[in-house]
Every structure is written in C-alpha cells, then in structure tokens.
Enzyme design. Structure first.
Site, PDB file in Angstrom:
ATOM      1  N   GLU A  76      -8.769  62.163 -11.175  1.00  0.00           N
ATOM      2  CA  GLU A  76     -10.052  61.916 -11.854  1.00  0.00           C
ATOM      3  C   GLU A  76      -9.853  62.330 -13.315  1.00  0.00           C
ATOM      4  OE1 GLU A  76     -13.338  64.526 -10.686  1.00  0.00           O
ATOM      5  OE2 GLU A  76     -14.706  62.824 -10.727  1.00  0.00           O
ATOM      6  N   ASN A 132     -16.884  66.112  -7.413  1.00  0.00           N
ATOM      7  CA  ASN A 132     -17.591  67.272  -6.869  1.00  0.00           C
ATOM      8  C   ASN A 132     -19.110  67.157  -6.915  1.00  0.00           C
ATOM      9  OD1 ASN A 132     -15.593  68.874  -5.737  1.00  0.00           O
ATOM     10  ND2 ASN A 132     -14.828  69.322  -7.788  1.00  0.00           N
ATOM     11  N   HIS A 185      -7.954  65.810 -13.290  1.00  0.00           N
ATOM     12  CA  HIS A 185      -8.362  66.520 -12.072  1.00  0.00           C
ATOM     13  C   HIS A 185      -7.608  65.954 -10.865  1.00  0.00           C
ATOM     14  CE1 HIS A 185     -11.926  67.649  -9.218  1.00  0.00           C
ATOM     15  NE2 HIS A 185     -10.930  68.498  -9.128  1.00  0.00           N
ATOM     16  N   SER A 201     -12.396  71.529 -11.980  1.00  0.00           N
ATOM     17  CA  SER A 201     -13.087  70.705 -10.997  1.00  0.00           C
ATOM     18  C   SER A 201     -14.568  70.572 -11.329  1.00  0.00           C
ATOM     19  CB  SER A 201     -12.894  71.295  -9.595  1.00  0.00           C
ATOM     20  OG  SER A 201     -13.101  72.682  -9.606  1.00  0.00           O
TER      21      SER A 201
HETATM   22  N1  CAA Z   1       3.079  68.621   0.121  1.00  0.00           N
HETATM   23  C1  CAA Z   1       3.693  67.526   0.572  1.00  0.00           C
HETATM   24  N2  CAA Z   1       3.290  66.876   1.697  1.00  0.00           N
HETATM   25  C2  CAA Z   1       2.245  67.395   2.374  1.00  0.00           C
HETATM   26  C3  CAA Z   1       1.560  68.546   1.972  1.00  0.00           C
HETATM   27  C4  CAA Z   1       2.016  69.170   0.766  1.00  0.00           C
HETATM   28  N3  CAA Z   1       1.413  70.255   0.263  1.00  0.00           N
HETATM   29  N4  CAA Z   1       0.548  68.801   2.844  1.00  0.00           N
HETATM   30  C5  CAA Z   1       0.599  67.828   3.772  1.00  0.00           C
HETATM   31  N5  CAA Z   1       1.611  66.993   3.496  1.00  0.00           N
HETATM   32  C6  CAA Z   1       1.973  65.759   4.212  1.00  0.00           C
HETATM   33  C7  CAA Z   1       2.634  66.000   5.535  1.00  0.00           C
HETATM   34  O1  CAA Z   1       4.043  66.098   5.377  1.00  0.00           O
HETATM   35  C8  CAA Z   1       2.238  64.765   6.328  1.00  0.00           C
HETATM   36  O2  CAA Z   1       3.018  63.646   5.941  1.00  0.00           O
HETATM   37  P1  CAA Z   1       3.263  62.394   6.957  1.00  0.00           P
HETATM   38  O3  CAA Z   1       1.936  61.962   7.480  1.00  0.00           O
HETATM   39  O4  CAA Z   1       3.928  61.366   6.086  1.00  0.00           O
HETATM   40  O5  CAA Z   1       4.138  62.975   8.024  1.00  0.00           O
HETATM   41  C9  CAA Z   1       0.828  64.461   5.820  1.00  0.00           C
HETATM   42  O6  CAA Z   1       0.713  65.102   4.540  1.00  0.00           O
HETATM   43  C10 CAA Z   1      -0.207  65.003   6.757  1.00  0.00           C
HETATM   44  O7  CAA Z   1      -0.001  66.392   6.913  1.00  0.00           O
HETATM   45  P2  CAA Z   1      -0.107  67.170   8.300  1.00  0.00           P
HETATM   46  O8  CAA Z   1       0.413  66.320   9.417  1.00  0.00           O
HETATM   47  O9  CAA Z   1       0.471  68.532   8.102  1.00  0.00           O
HETATM   48  O10 CAA Z   1      -1.650  67.438   8.512  1.00  0.00           O
HETATM   49  P3  CAA Z   1      -2.874  66.472   8.565  1.00  0.00           P
HETATM   50  O11 CAA Z   1      -2.559  65.149   9.167  1.00  0.00           O
HETATM   51  O12 CAA Z   1      -3.933  67.310   9.169  1.00  0.00           O
HETATM   52  O13 CAA Z   1      -3.219  66.200   7.032  1.00  0.00           O
HETATM   53  C11 CAA Z   1      -4.241  66.738   4.979  1.00  0.00           C
HETATM   54  C12 CAA Z   1      -3.418  67.247   6.141  1.00  0.00           C
HETATM   55  C13 CAA Z   1      -3.426  65.719   4.169  1.00  0.00           C
HETATM   56  C14 CAA Z   1      -4.540  67.936   4.100  1.00  0.00           C
HETATM   57  C15 CAA Z   1      -5.524  66.026   5.535  1.00  0.00           C
HETATM   58  O14 CAA Z   1      -6.178  66.887   6.453  1.00  0.00           O
HETATM   59  C16 CAA Z   1      -6.527  65.657   4.453  1.00  0.00           C
HETATM   60  O15 CAA Z   1      -6.402  64.632   3.808  1.00  0.00           O
HETATM   61  N6  CAA Z   1      -7.550  66.504   4.280  1.00  0.00           N
HETATM   62  C17 CAA Z   1      -8.573  66.306   3.252  1.00  0.00           C
HETATM   63  C18 CAA Z   1      -8.015  66.724   1.924  1.00  0.00           C
HETATM   64  C19 CAA Z   1      -9.022  66.587   0.841  1.00  0.00           C
HETATM   65  O16 CAA Z   1     -10.152  66.141   0.996  1.00  0.00           O
HETATM   66  N7  CAA Z   1      -8.601  67.002  -0.361  1.00  0.00           N
HETATM   67  C20 CAA Z   1      -9.466  67.021  -1.508  1.00  0.00           C
HETATM   68  C21 CAA Z   1     -10.115  68.366  -1.606  1.00  0.00           C
HETATM   69  S1  CAA Z   1     -11.163  68.483  -2.988  1.00  0.00           S
HETATM   70  C22 CAA Z   1     -10.123  68.896  -4.245  1.00  0.00           C
HETATM   71  O17 CAA Z   1      -8.955  69.115  -4.099  1.00  0.00           O
HETATM   72  C23 CAA Z   1     -10.715  68.941  -5.592  1.00  0.00           C
HETATM   73  C24 CAA Z   1     -11.773  69.881  -5.889  1.00  0.00           C
HETATM   74  O18 CAA Z   1     -12.172  69.880  -7.032  1.00  0.00           O
HETATM   75  C25 CAA Z   1     -12.392  70.840  -4.954  1.00  0.00           C
END
Ligand code: CAA
Length: 305
Positions: A155, A193, A143, A122
């Site tokens: 990415e 990031n 990424h 990352s």
């Molecule tokens: N596998 C499969 N499906 C998943 C899952 C997983 N691990 N986690 C969540 N889901 C699915 C759920 O089944 C649900 O699907 P539907 O809407 O079709 O029913 C959907 O995702 C939403 O999940 P939840 O209802 O459980 O929860 P939520 O609505 O709060 O969403 C989230 C959870 C998708 C994580 C949302 O909060 C989100 O988008 N958060 C931000 C995530 C983000 O910014 N990620 C990037 C982080 S930075 C990074 O990764 C890189 C780095 O270098 C640091």
C-alpha cells in the site's frame, strides 16, 4: 526511476523490518539493516535465513541464491553509517508517532539529498511525518503486509507534499519486488487498516458481549468468508498493542465513536497479553507448535452442544 535505487537501508529489524530486508535482498538489492541492538539484528538475520530455508525446501529458491541473498545484507547499529550511501530508506520501527518523528528528523540530517525516505507505518499520517523533514516531497508510505515474503500487497501512501515522480519510482520498485502496489491518499488508517481494524475490533466486541466464543468467531469468519485466519487469530498475529494503537489513530483521526477500541482489547494490552509476540492473546502459543489453543480466560466461553 526505480532503476537508480541501488542501496537500500531498512530501519528496524523486527517482524516487518526483517521481512522487508528479506524481500529486497532476494531481489538483488544491497541491504543495510539497522537497529539499536546487535542481538536484535543477529536474530533478524537468523529469521531471514529460516524463512529462506522454507523457500529452498519448496524449490522456489536455490541454496546458492539463499547464500548470495544473505550475503547482500549488512547489519548496523550506527544510523549515520547505515544511511550514508542510501538511495532509499524504509523505516520499520514500532508504531509510535514520537519515535517515528524522531527517526525522520535524524534521517533527514544524515541521508544524501537525493534519498527517498519511506515509512512502513500502518496508520500514522504521512503528511505529519514529512513535515518534520526538509524534503517532504521525498517522503512516502510503503506499507508492506505481514508475512512480507508471502503477502503480495504494497500500500503506497502519498503525503500532501509527496512528488509524483517519487510515487512513480516507489510503484515501479514495488513491482520489481514481485509485489502488487496500490496508491492511496493520506487519511487515518489509509485503506488497509481503515477496513481491517474495525473488523477485528468488532470481533473483540462480539467476544466481550458474549455473543460467541473465540473458536466460533474465528471459525465463522474463516469458513464463512474464506479468510485465511479468523479476526481474533489475526489480531494475535499482528499484535494486540498494534491493533489498539491503530484503532486509537482511527478514533482520534475521525472523531467518531464507531472507531473506539473495544474495552477488552484495551484491557488485554494493559495486562501484557499482546498475542503471538508475548505468548498469549486470544490464543496461547507454545514455540514450535502450530496447534491453536484458546487462552484459558476465554476457554469456558466456547459453545459445545
Ligand atoms: N516467510 C516466507 N514464507 C512464509 C512465511 C515467511 N515469514 N510465513 C509463511 N510462509 C509460507 C509458507 O512457507 C507456506 O508456503 P507454501 O504454501 O508455498 O508451502 C505459506 O506461506 C503458508 O504458510 P503455512 O503453511 O506455514 O501456514 P498457513 O497456510 O496457515 O499460512 C499465512 C500462513 C500466510 C500467515 C496465512 O495464515 C495468512 O495469509 N494469514 C493472513 C495474513 C494477513 O492477513 N496478513 C496481513 C496482516 S495486516 C498487516 O500486516 C498490516 C498492518 O498494518 C496491521
């Protein structure tokens, strides 16, 4: 040509490694998942099964496709065995430069000559990673974002030596995985990031300075800017140690004080409050519960008028 990539090995079975394995297996690839401990691999396969169950429950995957996808994943604790026929290896180990350089030195020795070596880093320089191999032209950043099965972005990061054909192959492969690829150059934090982490760090600085409490900061960013999670919850989700180490890479890479990690972030990491993975960060987590409870150390800072 991305069609020539048939055998994929994922190094690391943590959150990112199991998410990446999940997506490849579901898209029909034969996946070798490698980790140093068999227990970690067993846990990863169970997690992939549970995440596929969510898709089955929603009707976007059939029970038969789930079974077939899981059958495409083979686990290994021996790196040489895991990569001996690989066309593509994606390293998804912890965000630690010495560890990654060591893994790439080994991969270069063990993988077939045509194999592309990708990293899910990352923030660590792709040029640096490529330089410890004899094939820097075949080293590239891939990424993925967490949760990998949900997030659309890949990415793609070019090191100084990455061959254009390798970038094109990884671009088309990402599309075959149902993702949207974006190609960027090797610079600290790349794009994702470089922009996300200063946002998170600023939220921690605002908390540390007493401008507002955890709930207020996250609610303002969620409801005011339509972010799915507030920056403090997102920091917990990513892992505070990962956020800290990425800020450190930005701080060192740019030599600019504006990227200095917040003292509160550094202190929390040193005290072992890593977020979701340790059970506590800015929030306290109880397995099986989705309720967001602000950690007791910050609870008194909420403004209730
Ligand atoms: N596998 C499969 N499906 C998943 C899952 C997983 N691990 N986690 C969540 N889901 C699915 C759920 O089944 C649900 O699907 P539907 O809407 O079709 O029913 C959907 O995702 C939403 O999940 P939840 O209802 O459980 O929860 P939520 O609505 O709060 O969403 C989230 C959870 C998708 C994580 C949302 O909060 C989100 O988008 N958060 C931000 C995530 C983000 O910014 N990620 C990037 C982080 S930075 C990074 O990764 C890189 C780095 O270098 C640091």
């Amino acid at each position: 040509m991305s069609e020539n990539l048939k055998n994929v090995t994922i190094i690391g079975s943590g959150t990112m490694g199991n998410g990446i394995s999940h997506v490849f297996a579901q898209c029909g690839f034969s996946v070798n998942m490698m980790d140093i401990k068999q227990e970690a691999l067993n846990k990863a396969v169970a997690t992939i099964g549970k995440n596929m169950d969510r898709l089955v429950a929603k009707g976007s995957l059939t029970e038969e496709d789930k079974t077939a996808s899981l059958a495409r994943i083979t686990t290994y604790t021996d790196m040489a065995e895991a990569v001996k026929n690989a066309d593509l290896v994606i390293e998804a180990a912890s965000e630690n430069i010495d560890l990654k350089l060591n893994i790439f030195r080994q991969l270069d020795e063990l993988c077939p000559a045509h194999c592309i070596l990708a990293t899910n880093t990352s923030s660590i320089s792709l040029t640096r990673i490529g330089s410890v191999t004899k094939r820097p032209g075949k080293v590239i950043g891939m990424h993925f974002m967490n949760p990998v099965p949900v997030m659309k972005l890949v990415e793609i990061i070019n090191g100084y030596a990455t061959e254009a054909e390798v970038t094109s192959t990884i671009y088309h492969l990402s599309e075959r995985l149902g993702k949207v690829p974006c190609v960027v150059n090797d610079y600290p934090g790349f794009i994702s990031n470089r922009i996300l982490m200063p946002l998170i760090n600023e939220a921690v600085l605002a908390l540390q300075e007493g401008v507002a409490g955890v709930t207020e900061i996250d609610t303002i960013m969620k409801l005011g800017m339509a972010h799915p999670m507030g920056p403090l919850q997102l920091a917990d989700f990513i892992g505070l140690d990962t956020c800290y180490s990425i800020m450190h890479v930005l701080h060192m890479g740019f030599g600019n004080q504006k990227y200095a990690p917040a003292t509160l972030l550094a202190n929390m990491v040193q005290a072992g409050y890593m977020g979701v993975k340790s059970g506590e960060g800015f929030y306290k987590y109880t397995p099986g519960s989705k309720e967001l409870i602000v950690s007791a150390r910050f609870a008194s800072k909420q403004w209730k008028i």
